[in-house]
Motif scaffolding. Sequence first.
Motif, PDB file in Angstrom:
ATOM      1  N   CYS A  37       0.840  -1.190   0.000  1.00  0.00           N
ATOM      2  CA  CYS A  37       0.000   0.000   0.000  1.00  0.00           C
ATOM      3  C   CYS A  37       0.883   1.251   0.000  1.00  0.00           C
ATOM      4  CB  CYS A  37      -0.901  -0.021   1.229  1.00  0.00           C
ATOM      5  SG  CYS A  37      -1.839   1.495   1.456  1.00  0.00           S
ATOM      6  N   SER A  39       0.153   4.063   1.045  1.00  0.00           N
ATOM      7  CA  SER A  39      -0.074   4.875   2.226  1.00  0.00           C
ATOM      8  C   SER A  39       0.495   4.241   3.486  1.00  0.00           C
ATOM      9  CB  SER A  39      -1.570   5.133   2.387  1.00  0.00           C
ATOM     10  OG  SER A  39      -1.816   5.841   3.575  1.00  0.00           O
ATOM     11  N   CYS A  40       0.086   3.019   3.788  1.00  0.00           N
ATOM     12  CA  CYS A  40       0.463   2.417   5.073  1.00  0.00           C
ATOM     13  C   CYS A  40       1.496   1.315   4.944  1.00  0.00           C
ATOM     14  CB  CYS A  40      -0.781   1.905   5.797  1.00  0.00           C
ATOM     15  SG  CYS A  40      -1.483   0.420   5.062  1.00  0.00           S
ATOM     16  N   CYS A  67      -4.461   0.018  -0.052  1.00  0.00           N
ATOM     17  CA  CYS A  67      -5.280  -1.047   0.513  1.00  0.00           C
ATOM     18  C   CYS A  67      -6.676  -0.504   0.825  1.00  0.00           C
ATOM     19  CB  CYS A  67      -4.613  -1.667   1.739  1.00  0.00           C
ATOM     20  SG  CYS A  67      -4.637  -0.618   3.193  1.00  0.00           S
ATOM     21  N   CYS A  72      -6.394   4.901   4.220  1.00  0.00           N
ATOM     22  CA  CYS A  72      -5.552   4.877   3.022  1.00  0.00           C
ATOM     23  C   CYS A  72      -6.314   5.432   1.834  1.00  0.00           C
ATOM     24  CB  CYS A  72      -5.073   3.461   2.758  1.00  0.00           C
ATOM     25  SG  CYS A  72      -4.057   2.848   4.112  1.00  0.00           S
TER      26      CYS A  72
HETATM   27 ZN   LIG Z   1      -2.988   1.003   3.398  1.00  0.00          ZN
END
Ligand SMILES: [Zn+2]
Length: 80
Positions: A37, A39-40, A67, A72
């Motif tokens: 992902c 973002s995370c 994800c 996110c």
């Molecule tokens: Zn994520």
Amino acid sequence: MFGKKRVDINAILDGQIEQLLRETSQFEDMLNHKIYCESCGTCITMENIGIMIPYTENSVTKLKFYCEKINCIEDYNSNG
Ligand SMILES: [Zn+2]
């Protein structure tokens, strides 16, 4: 309020996701848990794909992934 069903990717069949991944040569990466992902950093699998974003790198089209976590998806929405 924002159930999984709200995410666009869920409208895409798994077979189509696989086809897209094969087109970008990322299917093996997913099988080998090498896609994360944006973002995370969670490992992306067929079960937790939230958003796929095509981008071009060195004339090659690839997909970026977020994800399905709402944080996110919001991160994607706010960063474009
Ligand atoms: Zn994520």
